[in-house]
Design a protein around this motif. Structure first.
Motif, PDB file in Angstrom:
ATOM      1  N   UNK A  92       0.844  -1.195   0.000  1.00  0.00           N
ATOM      2  CA  UNK A  92       0.000   0.000   0.000  1.00  0.00           C
ATOM      3  C   UNK A  92       0.876   1.240   0.000  1.00  0.00           C
ATOM      4  N   UNK A  93       0.525   2.200  -0.838  1.00  0.00           N
ATOM      5  CA  UNK A  93       1.218   3.482  -0.881  1.00  0.00           C
ATOM      6  C   UNK A  93       0.205   4.598  -0.778  1.00  0.00           C
ATOM      7  N   UNK A  94       0.615   5.805  -1.112  1.00  0.00           N
ATOM      8  CA  UNK A  94      -0.286   6.956  -1.066  1.00  0.00           C
ATOM      9  C   UNK A  94      -0.243   7.710  -2.389  1.00  0.00           C
ATOM     10  N   UNK A  95      -1.374   8.282  -2.755  1.00  0.00           N
ATOM     11  CA  UNK A  95      -1.499   9.134  -3.930  1.00  0.00           C
ATOM     12  C   UNK A  95      -2.227  10.404  -3.526  1.00  0.00           C
ATOM     13  N   UNK A  96      -1.965  11.486  -4.233  1.00  0.00           N
ATOM     14  CA  UNK A  96      -2.693  12.735  -3.996  1.00  0.00           C
ATOM     15  C   UNK A  96      -3.786  12.881  -5.043  1.00  0.00           C
ATOM     16  N   UNK A  97      -4.986  13.099  -4.580  1.00  0.00           N
ATOM     17  CA  UNK A  97      -6.117  13.368  -5.445  1.00  0.00           C
ATOM     18  C   UNK A  97      -6.797  14.641  -4.952  1.00  0.00           C
ATOM     19  N   UNK A  98      -6.768  15.699  -5.797  1.00  0.00           N
ATOM     20  CA  UNK A  98      -7.352  16.999  -5.414  1.00  0.00           C
ATOM     21  C   UNK A  98      -6.764  17.500  -4.096  1.00  0.00           C
ATOM     22  N   UNK A  99      -5.479  17.237  -3.908  1.00  0.00           N
ATOM     23  CA  UNK A  99      -4.801  17.704  -2.718  1.00  0.00           C
ATOM     24  C   UNK A  99      -4.987  16.836  -1.494  1.00  0.00           C
ATOM     25  N   UNK A 100      -5.757  15.737  -1.611  1.00  0.00           N
ATOM     26  CA  UNK A 100      -6.029  14.851  -0.476  1.00  0.00           C
ATOM     27  C   UNK A 100      -5.140  13.620  -0.579  1.00  0.00           C
ATOM     28  N   UNK A 101      -4.500  13.249   0.523  1.00  0.00           N
ATOM     29  CA  UNK A 101      -3.672  12.044   0.551  1.00  0.00           C
ATOM     30  C   UNK A 101      -4.564  10.822   0.692  1.00  0.00           C
ATOM     31  N   UNK A 102      -4.435   9.899  -0.253  1.00  0.00           N
ATOM     32  CA  UNK A 102      -5.280   8.701  -0.289  1.00  0.00           C
ATOM     33  C   UNK A 102      -4.408   7.448  -0.277  1.00  0.00           C
ATOM     34  N   UNK A 103      -4.900   6.400   0.334  1.00  0.00           N
ATOM     35  CA  UNK A 103      -4.224   5.107   0.250  1.00  0.00           C
ATOM     36  C   UNK A 103      -4.503   4.482  -1.107  1.00  0.00           C
ATOM     37  N   UNK A 104      -3.523   3.727  -1.593  1.00  0.00           N
ATOM     38  CA  UNK A 104      -3.681   3.034  -2.876  1.00  0.00           C
ATOM     39  C   UNK A 104      -3.024   1.673  -2.776  1.00  0.00           C
ATOM     40  N   UNK A 105      -3.833   0.631  -2.907  1.00  0.00           N
ATOM     41  CA  UNK A 105      -3.336  -0.737  -2.776  1.00  0.00           C
ATOM     42  C   UNK A 105      -2.719  -1.194  -4.094  1.00  0.00           C
ATOM     43  N   UNK A 106      -1.625  -1.935  -4.002  1.00  0.00           N
ATOM     44  CA  UNK A 106      -0.959  -2.468  -5.185  1.00  0.00           C
ATOM     45  C   UNK A 106      -0.825  -3.972  -5.022  1.00  0.00           C
ATOM     46  N   UNK A 107      -1.415  -4.726  -5.942  1.00  0.00           N
ATOM     47  CA  UNK A 107      -1.426  -6.188  -5.868  1.00  0.00           C
ATOM     48  C   UNK A 107      -0.561  -6.751  -6.988  1.00  0.00           C
ATOM     49  N   UNK A 108       0.399  -7.581  -6.609  1.00  0.00           N
ATOM     50  CA  UNK A 108       1.243  -8.248  -7.592  1.00  0.00           C
ATOM     51  C   UNK A 108       1.002  -9.747  -7.503  1.00  0.00           C
ATOM     52  N   UNK A 109       0.772 -10.369  -8.666  1.00  0.00           N
ATOM     53  CA  UNK A 109       0.529 -11.811  -8.710  1.00  0.00           C
ATOM     54  C   UNK A 109       0.933 -12.323 -10.077  1.00  0.00           C
ATOM     55  N   UNK A 110       1.277 -13.616 -10.180  1.00  0.00           N
ATOM     56  CA  UNK A 110       1.619 -14.186 -11.486  1.00  0.00           C
ATOM     57  C   UNK A 110       0.452 -14.050 -12.453  1.00  0.00           C
ATOM     58  N   UNK A 111       0.750 -13.938 -13.740  1.00  0.00           N
ATOM     59  CA  UNK A 111      -0.296 -13.831 -14.753  1.00  0.00           C
ATOM     60  C   UNK A 111      -1.172 -15.071 -14.734  1.00  0.00           C
ATOM     61  N   UNK A 112      -2.476 -14.841 -14.743  1.00  0.00           N
ATOM     62  CA  UNK A 112      -3.441 -15.938 -14.700  1.00  0.00           C
ATOM     63  C   UNK A 112      -4.090 -16.098 -16.068  1.00  0.00           C
ATOM     64  N   UNK A 113      -3.999 -17.285 -16.647  1.00  0.00           N
ATOM     65  CA  UNK A 113      -4.555 -17.515 -17.981  1.00  0.00           C
ATOM     66  C   UNK A 113      -5.836 -18.340 -17.961  1.00  0.00           C
ATOM     67  N   UNK A 114      -6.133 -18.972 -16.830  1.00  0.00           N
ATOM     68  CA  UNK A 114      -7.325 -19.826 -16.790  1.00  0.00           C
ATOM     69  C   UNK A 114      -8.584 -19.003 -16.593  1.00  0.00           C
ATOM     70  N   UNK A 115      -9.684 -19.481 -17.172  1.00  0.00           N
ATOM     71  CA  UNK A 115     -10.996 -18.882 -16.956  1.00  0.00           C
ATOM     72  C   UNK A 115     -11.681 -19.696 -15.858  1.00  0.00           C
ATOM     73  N   UNK A 116     -11.901 -19.074 -14.723  1.00  0.00           N
ATOM     74  CA  UNK A 116     -12.373 -19.819 -13.563  1.00  0.00           C
ATOM     75  C   UNK A 116     -13.891 -19.851 -13.482  1.00  0.00           C
ATOM     76  N   UNK A 117     -14.410 -20.999 -13.054  1.00  0.00           N
ATOM     77  CA  UNK A 117     -15.814 -21.118 -12.692  1.00  0.00           C
ATOM     78  C   UNK A 117     -15.966 -20.665 -11.238  1.00  0.00           C
ATOM     79  N   UNK A 118     -17.195 -20.308 -10.812  1.00  0.00           N
ATOM     80  CA  UNK A 118     -17.394 -19.918  -9.418  1.00  0.00           C
ATOM     81  C   UNK A 118     -16.905 -20.977  -8.427  1.00  0.00           C
ATOM     82  N   UNK A 119     -17.091 -22.245  -8.745  1.00  0.00           N
ATOM     83  CA  UNK A 119     -16.682 -23.299  -7.825  1.00  0.00           C
ATOM     84  C   UNK A 119     -15.167 -23.291  -7.605  1.00  0.00           C
ATOM     85  N   UNK A 120     -14.410 -22.944  -8.661  1.00  0.00           N
ATOM     86  CA  UNK A 120     -12.955 -22.897  -8.531  1.00  0.00           C
ATOM     87  C   UNK A 120     -12.523 -21.734  -7.640  1.00  0.00           C
TER      88      UNK A 120
END
Length: 390
Positions: free
Chosen positions: A47-75
């Motif tokens: 998590x880092x911070x970004x400024x939007x209209x002068x307001x400091x906001x949290x911004x989540x950053x998610x890193x994960x391996x590339x996913x190629x499968x199309x998942x069903x809800x059960x998966x």
């Protein structure tokens, strides 16, 4: 009771919701350790911070391996259950998942189990949903509210081609809610953000009367001219009430043409579509025919979805409805160990009255798996419940 009210000024996405909760004080290290239980290799959350209209906001950053499968809800359900979170975290996460799945199924007119999650099957979306539920548990939040839902205009290129905004699944989930289009070209209310808000939250005309504890800001990646791409989360404490008034819709239909098996299945499908309660009552219909009256209680925003489910499952010729109100006791969830298993309880309060009761499904599951009579399991629960009060 702690609650969160979301101020939606420029739509909402799963990562904006999660970022705003992080900004309220959920430690990122704690969230990361909880998500590690999914066993997804290479998953990192920062998590880092970004400024939007002068307001400091949290911004989540998610890193994960590339996913190629199309998942069903059960998966996706298997992935979430692998973390063995239990409690309201898993229930809420799976509830959001199934709201997404039902919307996709309705749009494409296919069974829920056949849904392929193309745009919403990536790891970051699973993290947005599960992470949000984990943060709500950490903050001990029992109620979510929001006002008008805002969305953008134009088109969006998806796996099935160019589609109008809001995206088809999002538009389906918005049925029954107050919405407004902003003068922004592009998607600002995503299917994941919409599912989280409409499944876990409640639309209200204004911020509920309560004490403001803290304010958190979450930012999206994009910037729009004239608009701040910010979602504000107000952590509040609501005072105890004699009962919480709720707006509800009552649906009714009378039928003399279907069997008991169809009636029972129709009731199950109504609950799956968001019914708060379903009842049957015997009635005498025209020409002296015996029949049944189906009464379904739902939230006003679910009316069209429930009417559609009733019409499809029963082939009734019409459904009556009227808006109503109800007073309900305040309820929270808790879990207790009984006979080697976790059971879910409802903690109920109304004024000075307090009581706890176990969910039937939890007790019946123990009875089946331990090969005991249900009454024996119920009596054991009641005995331990009485001991805990002494």
């Amino acid at each position: 009771m702690k609650s969160i009210h979301f101020d939606i000024v420029c739509g909402a996405s799963g990562d904006m919701i999660l970022s705003s909760l992080i900004d309220l004080g959920v430690p990122v290290d704690w969230l990361s350790s909880q998500l590690d239980r999914l066993g997804i290799e290479g998953l990192r959350v920062e998590a880092g911070t970004l400024k939007r209209s002068g307001i400091s906001c949290s911004h989540i950053d998610i890193e994960a391996p590339e996913q190629r499968e199309h998942r069903h809800p059960s998966r996706i359900q298997e992935i979430i259950q692998k973390g063995n979170y239990g409690g309201s975290v898993q229930d809420n996460a799976l509830g959001v998942l199934m709201r997404l799945a039902r919307a996709e199924a309705a749009v494409h007119e296919i069974p829920v189990e056949k849904v392929h999650f193309h745009e919403i099957g990536a790891v970051d979306t699973i993290v947005d949903i599960l992470g949000t539920c984990l943060c709500l548990e950490y903050l001990k939040v029992e109620r979510l509210t929001f006002a008008e839902l805002l969305h953008g205009k134009g088109t969006l290129r998806m796996a099935h081609g160019l589609m109008p905004l809001p995206a088809p699944a999002t538009a389906h989930m918005l049925q029954g809610f107050r919405t407004r289009e902003l003068d922004i070209e592009g998607e600002i209310l995503t299917p994941t953000g919409c599912a989280i808000l409409t499944e876990l939250g409640e639309q209200v005309p204004s911020v509920p009367s309560s004490r403001l504890l803290k304010v958190g800001y979450g930012s999206g990646d994009k910037e729009f001219e004239g608009y701040s791409n910010v979602l504000r989360a107000q952590l509040r404490e609501e005072t105890a009430q004699q009962g919480t008034p709720e707006a509800v819709c009552v649906l009714e239909t009378d039928m003399d043409h279907i069997s008991g098996e169809v009636l029972a299945y129709a009731a199950e499908r109504a609950v799956d579509s968001g019914a708060l309660d379903v009842t049957w009552a015997p009635v005498y219909m025209k020409k002296g025919r015996p029949g049944y009256r189906m009464t379904v209680l739902c939230r006003p925003e679910r009316r069209e979805e429930l009417v559609s489910a009733i019409m499809k499952e029963t082939r009734t010729l019409g459904v009556r409805y009227h808006d109503s109100s109800r007073i309900v006791a305040h309820r929270t969830k808790s879990y207790r160990r009984l006979l080697g298993a976790d059971i879910r309880e409802k903690n109920c309060s109304y004024g000075d009255m307090h009581f706890t009761k176990a969910e039937f499904d939890s007790l019946s599951l123990i009875a089946r798996e331990s090969n005991r009579p249900y009454l024996e399991v119920l009596e054991e629960y009641m005995r331990r419940n009485a001991e805990s009060r002494d």
